[in-house]
Design an enzyme around this catalytic site. Sequence first.
Site, PDB file in Angstrom:
ATOM      1  N   HIS A   1       0.818  -1.223   0.000  1.00 29.79           N
ATOM      2  CA  HIS A   1       0.000   0.000   0.000  1.00 29.79           C
ATOM      3  C   HIS A   1       0.851   1.273   0.000  1.00 29.79           C
ATOM      4  O   HIS A   1       0.482   2.260  -0.609  1.00 29.79           O
ATOM      5  CB  HIS A   1      -0.953  -0.009   1.203  1.00 29.79           C
ATOM      6  CG  HIS A   1      -0.264  -0.311   2.497  1.00 29.79           C
ATOM      7  ND1 HIS A   1       0.146  -1.586   2.840  1.00 29.79           N
ATOM      8  CD2 HIS A   1       0.131   0.486   3.520  1.00 29.79           C
ATOM      9  CE1 HIS A   1       0.723  -1.558   4.029  1.00 29.79           C
ATOM     10  NE2 HIS A   1       0.743  -0.307   4.452  1.00 29.79           N
TER      11      HIS A   1
ATOM     12  N   HIS B   1      27.622  -4.284 -11.208  1.00 33.50           N
ATOM     13  CA  HIS B   1      28.425  -5.170 -10.349  1.00 33.50           C
ATOM     14  C   HIS B   1      27.658  -6.375  -9.812  1.00 33.50           C
ATOM     15  O   HIS B   1      28.257  -7.414  -9.565  1.00 33.50           O
ATOM     16  CB  HIS B   1      28.975  -4.378  -9.150  1.00 33.50           C
ATOM     17  CG  HIS B   1      30.046  -3.410  -9.535  1.00 33.50           C
ATOM     18  ND1 HIS B   1      30.807  -2.730  -8.608  1.00 33.50           N
ATOM     19  CD2 HIS B   1      30.487  -2.996 -10.743  1.00 33.50           C
ATOM     20  CE1 HIS B   1      31.679  -1.943  -9.225  1.00 33.50           C
ATOM     21  NE2 HIS B   1      31.491  -2.082 -10.534  1.00 33.50           N
TER      22      HIS B   1
ATOM     23  N   ARG C   1      35.172 -10.037 -13.238  1.00 28.95           N
ATOM     24  CA  ARG C   1      35.387 -10.376 -11.820  1.00 28.95           C
ATOM     25  C   ARG C   1      34.065 -10.377 -11.043  1.00 28.95           C
ATOM     26  O   ARG C   1      33.907 -11.099 -10.057  1.00 28.95           O
ATOM     27  CB  ARG C   1      36.391  -9.423 -11.176  1.00 28.95           C
ATOM     28  CG  ARG C   1      35.902  -7.996 -11.009  1.00 28.95           C
ATOM     29  CD  ARG C   1      37.023  -7.057 -10.579  1.00 28.95           C
ATOM     30  NE  ARG C   1      36.544  -5.735 -10.197  1.00 28.95           N
ATOM     31  CZ  ARG C   1      36.230  -4.778 -11.052  1.00 28.95           C
ATOM     32  NH1 ARG C   1      36.311  -4.992 -12.362  1.00 28.95           N
ATOM     33  NH2 ARG C   1      35.825  -3.594 -10.629  1.00 28.95           N
TER      34      ARG C   1
HETATM   35  C1  RB5 Z   1       4.017  -0.438   5.746  1.00 31.49           C
HETATM   36  O1  RB5 Z   1       3.539   0.421   6.722  1.00 31.49           O
HETATM   37  C2  RB5 Z   1       5.520  -0.576   5.854  1.00 31.49           C
HETATM   38  O2  RB5 Z   1       5.847  -1.306   6.992  1.00 31.49           O
HETATM   39  C3  RB5 Z   1       6.072  -1.227   4.623  1.00 31.49           C
HETATM   40  O3  RB5 Z   1       5.694  -0.496   3.502  1.00 31.49           O
HETATM   41  C4  RB5 Z   1       7.582  -1.343   4.542  1.00 31.49           C
HETATM   42  O4  RB5 Z   1       8.205  -0.155   4.830  1.00 31.49           O
HETATM   43  C5  RB5 Z   1       8.174  -2.496   5.239  1.00 31.49           C
HETATM   44  O5  RB5 Z   1       9.364  -2.780   5.139  1.00 31.49           O
END
Ligand code: RB5
Length: 143
Positions: free
Chosen positions: A9, A98, A132
């Site tokens: 989200h 890399h 490498r």
């Molecule tokens: C969502 O609130 C948040 O925890 C998520 O988007 C993220 O940052 C998690 O690593």
Amino acid sequence: MKIGIACDHAGFTHKDNLKNYLIQKGYLVQDFGCFSEESVDYPDFAHELAKSVLKKKNDLGIQFCGTGNGINMSANKHKGIRSALCWNTHIAEQSRLHNNANILTMPARHLNWNEVKNIVDVFLKTKFEGGRHEIRVKKINIL
Ligand code: RB5
């Protein structure tokens, strides 16, 4: 080139803008969601994107969560996925040169749209250097 995209989200707005941007540039885009700002769990989207890259249904992946960390950690649980958390163009360029990164992860809550576009442009145009770095990349998988 086929690009898979995913988000939670927190990354929904950037992911949606990115979808239109990539389509305009002529890329084939597979959108793994999410599809609104309603709260969701980032691994659900990272895992589907990662599987599609491993199965070569997409050439590369691009994903977002708020910090980038959760969705990045999730994708990197898949053997063969090299998901790079990038917050500027230099890191994005190095991740391709890399590390042969096959997924670009960005922290949606810490980048504006212009920064996202610039990072994506660099990531998509930069090729793995090999040499490498090939030896090192081959040592990443332990299982
Ligand atoms: C969502 O609130 C948040 O925890 C998520 O988007 C993220 O940052 C998690 O690593």
